[in-house]
Structures are given as structure tokens and as C-alpha cells.
Scaffold this active site. Structure first.
Site, PDB file in Angstrom:
ATOM      1  CG  ASP A 113      21.329  -8.406  23.596  1.00 12.19           C
ATOM      2  OD1 ASP A 113      20.463  -7.720  23.019  1.00 12.19           O
ATOM      3  OD2 ASP A 113      21.768  -8.114  24.727  1.00 12.19           O
ATOM      4  CG  ASP A 144      13.380  -9.415  26.726  1.00 11.32           C
ATOM      5  OD1 ASP A 144      13.644  -8.556  25.876  1.00 11.32           O
ATOM      6  OD2 ASP A 144      13.775  -9.356  27.907  1.00 11.32           O
ATOM      7  CD  GLU A 179      17.485  -4.218  26.527  1.00 12.24           C
ATOM      8  OE1 GLU A 179      16.868  -3.507  27.340  1.00 12.24           O
ATOM      9  OE2 GLU A 179      17.559  -5.463  26.642  1.00 12.24           O
ATOM     10  CD  GLU A 180      17.885  -8.617  27.832  1.00 13.12           C
ATOM     11  OE1 GLU A 180      18.024  -8.002  28.903  1.00 13.12           O
ATOM     12  OE2 GLU A 180      16.778  -8.992  27.422  1.00 13.12           O
ATOM     13  CG  HIS A 444      15.130 -10.517  32.028  1.00 11.05           C
ATOM     14  ND1 HIS A 444      15.690  -9.396  32.597  1.00 11.05           N
ATOM     15  CD2 HIS A 444      14.960 -10.225  30.720  1.00 11.05           C
ATOM     16  CE1 HIS A 444      15.841  -8.448  31.664  1.00 11.05           C
ATOM     17  NE2 HIS A 444      15.391  -8.945  30.527  1.00 11.05           N
TER      18      HIS A 444
END
Length: 479
Positions: A113, A144, A179-180, A444
Site C-alpha cells: 500500500d 516506499d 502499513e501506511e 510520502h
């Protein structure tokens, strides 16, 4: 899709023929690894609740297909668990191959994710259209952590290419899907799949490297406390001309409260948040300016060595504000304002203790008697890696051989809250926190990117590690 990788694998260290074959297999497969990564990046698998979960499901299916196509695993499944409140979690991929002949089992973790893309105008190329510029692949999740997924896949393929498909090393692949979004079903997933996830060594591919040519093994992580803070002063909006100067608006109260979080030097001024006392490597202000993007004339904040501020001290950031936009602002006193607050806590501090400290600070520093509410709380514990085990030594050796430079044992200012949960569930397992990011990745943020040379060397290091562990007897007695 291909791109430059800036240098071949280092041949300066004493590699045997098997090691050279492993690195050659990684290099030969690199173009297809990059192409497969690009395919995953095109799937907008944002796991936040406001986004379409169908994309996360499509991403999980695509990842499962990649591992299933290797033919190396006894089972490859897409699985879900539930959160602590009983809601369905996002889909994860779980692939298993049991160890044979006394070899250890290695659990390979990454997540598929991604963060929301943010404003389209801030991207130089579309967030979900992978694009090579120079030696970097740009796109949301390019680093990421879909590159972490592909680093596991490519390393396993290289192992099979050299050792043959009947190798003895046990492998479990766990590719998480939320996870995010706080890993909200992670704990239940571990408990429900404990027998399949048990391993001697856990490799978490979700961290940073010292720079584009120097690897890092992450040995400390800050914890996190995040929450929504709502500040309310009025029952309704009122005319700012008629009542301004006597009636406190929520924006005034919220700004004054937020200002109390830091002292004049910019250090966190919340009593009860602690600092870890530990030495740090040299890291200059000039490096900080280059890597963080400080504008000309903007001074760093805090005191102490820069890396102590990033690794060992708490930080507190207001990452968002819900308030009228400038375009929609009217001449009224705002009755209520909400802030998203993110606190990073030093290794060694309990996350709930830190939340209590911040809550007490807010209660005692709220001005004008404003009403405050704290909700949507997430906490994650900090983590310190035990560096005394044989797995750390093997990882350092593999990194030095693949990168041509010794690894830096580094702290990370960010948080990976699920690692303490892994430790709690599997206390005997050795944890290796690695990654494919570098200081210019901008994870991010808009224009997230993966350095393709880092990608190749990270795969090479992990492939060497797996090949060497395939020759090692298990300490857990796997049969």
C-alpha cells in the site's frame, strides 16, 4: 523500462564464484525487475479509508501473482484479518516455503500500500505513471515500499537461479496492505497466522540508506503518537467585526496552543517526552540543508547534534489543519478548528506514556478556556535492534560485498510501529531492518523516487544474504 544504475557491483571484496553468480543473476534480471516494479506503481493502492479499497485489492492480487509465478512457494495466498474494532483490514500477501535439512527460515516483509499522492500540480510527472529521469524512477510507491516488495522477489529469484529451485532455505513472504494506514489489523494477522509466519530471521525492507552509495542497517527507530486535536470556542460562527476583540475564535486558541509545543529554539517543550542518550555519526548542517530542502536563510531547529535531533529526541509536527480555506474565508470568527498532530518519540519511551504527556500538556496549555477533544489516536512503540546476533553480522557482510562499502548502523527518525509487535510475537527471531530508500527519495512527498543504483545494490545484498543463509544450519532446529 530500464535506467542507468551508475556502477557495477563492487568486486573489491573477496567474493567466491557462487557470490559472483548471485550478483550476476541480480544484474541480468534488473531490467525486468524495474518493469515489474513499474507495473505495481501504476496501481494506486492507497490504503487510507477515504480511498477506493478496490485498488489495494488489485495490488495484492498483482503481488501474489508475481510470487506465485516463481513456482518456488508451497502456498501463496491473499489474506485479511480484522482490526481491534472488528472492521476488515486491507489484503496482505502471504507466501510460504518450509525449510529443509536443518536450514533456517527467513521472513521477508514489505508493504504494497502507498500514501495518498497529494496535489497533482506538485508532481513533475503523474504520481501513478512511473517515469525514469536520470538515475531515478519517479512515482508514488516507487520506493516506499513497492521497491521493497520487488527487492524480496528479485533476491529470491537470484537465489533460485544459482542454487536451483530445490534450495533448502525456508522462506516466508509477508507483504502487508495497510502499513501506511497504521497497520490496524497487523496484530490480529500475526496471531491468526503465527505458525506460518514463525522464522529465525525477519528482514523488513522498509527503511533508508545512508546515501546513494552507502548502505545502512537500521538499528533504532523512533515511535509515534498521532491524533486529531479539535479546538472549539464558539457555539457558532460570529461576525468578526461585531465580536472580534472580545470573543476568542478557535483559530486564535489553536495557534496559541500549537505554539506552546516548542521552545524558542524549536525543541519540543512537552514535559514527559524523553531524549535517548546515544552517540551519533557526523552529519553536517550542510547535509541537512541539501537532504531536507531548507530554503536559503532558514535555520535548523532544536539543539544537540543534528542526528540526535533526528534519531534520539522527540519531535512534534502539526501535519494538517481543517479550517476555512483562504478562498472561502468570510469575515467571521471560526468556532472550531481541527489539527492533525504527529509526535515522534525517542527509543526507550513507551508510546502510551508519551500520549499521556502530550495530553496533559494540551490540557494545561489550552488558552481562554477553549474546549479541546483528542481522538483518532494511533500509537507505535520505538525500537532498538539487538546487534549482537549472527544475522546482523551476516547482513553487514552481505551489504559490504554488494555495495563495496561497509554499512552504517543507523537510527531512523521515522517510525515502523509494527516491528515491536513482530518482536513481541516472535521474541527469538533476529530482526534486520533494511530498505531501498536514500536521503533524496522523498517518501510520502510529491516526486517520490527510487535511485536505480540503490535498488540494484539492495537486491544484491539481500540475494547474497539468502544464498549464505541457505548454507547455514538453523538455530531453531527447523527440519
Amino acid at each position: 523500462m530500464t535506467g542507468p544504475t551508475d556502477s557495477p557491483f563492487s568486486q573489491e571484496t573477496a567474493l567466491d564464484d557462487r557470490d559472483r553468480a548471485v550478483l550476476a543473476a541480480v544484474e541480468a534480471a534488473l531490467p525486468s525487475s524495474i518493469a515489474e516494479l513499474a507495473g505495481l506503481v501504476r496501481i494506486p493502492s492507497v490504503s487510507w479509508s477515504a480511498f477506493d479499497p478496490a485498488h489495494v485489492a488489485a495490488s495484492a492480487d498483482a503481488v501474489a501473482a508475481l510470487f506465485r509465478e516463481t513456482g518456488l512457494f508451497e502456498s501463496v495466498d491473499v489474506r485479511r484479518s480484522t482490526t481491534s474494532t472488528g472492521e476488515d483490514g486491507q489484503p496482505a500477501v502471504l507466501a510460504t516455503r518450509p525449510a529443509r535439512n536443518g536450514r533456517p527460515t527467513v521472513l521477508l516483509y514489505a508493504h504494497h500500500d502507498v500514501q495518498p499522492p497529494g496535489a497533482e500540480a506538485d508532481w513533475e510527472s503523474p504520481a501513478f505513471e512511473p517515469t525514469v529521469r536520470g538515475d531515478r524512477l519517479y512515482g508514488r510507491g516507487a520506493a516506499d515500499d513497492k521497491a521493497g516488495v520487488l527487492s524480496h522477489l528479485a533476491a529470491v529469484r537470484a537465489l533460485a537461479e544459482v542454487a536451483g529451485p530445490d534450495f533448502d532455505l525456508g522462506l516466508t513472504v509477508f507483504i502487508e496492505g495497510e502499513e501506511e494506514f497504521g497497520s490496524r489489523s497487523f496484530e490480529n494477522f500475526l496471531r491468526e497466522n503465527r505458525d506460518r509466519l514463525a522464522a529465525d530471521v525477519i528482514v523488513v525492507a522498509d527503511s533508508d540508506n545512508w546515501d546513494e552509495k552507502t548502505p545502512s542497517l537500521t538499528v533504532s527507530l523512533r515511535g509515534n503518537v498521532t491524533f486529531r486535536l479539535t479546538v472549539t470556542t464558539l457555539a457558532h460562527a460570529s461576525h468578526s467585526g461585531m465580536f472580534g476583540g472580545a470573543a476568542p475564535d478557535a483559530m486564535m486558541a489553536a495557534v496559541r496552543l500549537a505554539a506552546s509545543f516548542h521552545d524558542d529554539a524549536g525543541s519540543v517543550a512537552v514535559a514527559g517526552l524523553v531524549t535517548r542518550d546515544a552517540d551519533t555519526p557526523e552529519y553536517t548542517e550542510e547535509t541537512l540543508r541539501a537532504e531536507a530542502g531548507l530554503l536559503e536563510g532558514v535555520a535548523p531547529v532544536g539543539t544537540g547534534s543534528i542526528l540526535s535531533r533526528l534519531w534520539n529526541q522527540p519531535s512534534l509536527t502539526v501535519t494538517g489543519i481543517d479550517a476555512p480555506s483562504v478562498a472561502n474565508a468570510s469575515n467571521t470568527l471560526v468556532p472550531s478548528v481541527a489539527l492533525r498532530v504527529s509526535v515522534r518519540i525517542a527509543p526507550g519511551q513507551d508510546a502510551r506514556e508519551a500520549l499521556d504527556a502530550v495530553t496533559q500538556h494540551i490540557r494545561s496549555h489550552t488558552p481562554f478556556g477553549a474546549h479541546v477533544e483528542i481522538d483518532e489516536v494511533d500509537t507505535g512503540s520505538p525500537f532498538l535492534v539487538d546487534t549482537s546476533g549472527w544475522a546482523v553480522a551476516e547482513a553487514e557482510r552481505a551489504m559490504a560485498d554488494a555495495w563495496g562499502r561497509p554499512a552504517v548502523l543507523a537510527g531512523i527518525g521515522g517510525s515502523i510501529p509494527f516491528i515491536p509487535q513482530l518482536v513481541a510475537e516472535f521474541p527469538e527471531a533476529q530482526i534486520l531492518v533494511t530498505g531501498v530508500e536514500d536521503p533524496h527519495t522523498r517518501a510520502h512527498s510529491p516526486n517520490e523516487s527510487l535511485h536505480l543504483g540503490v535498488f540494484k545494490r539492495a537486491i544484491g545484498a539481500q540475494a547474497l544474504l539468502l544464498a549464505r543463509l541457505n548454507d547455514r544450519a538453523s538455530t531453531a532446529g527447523n527440519e
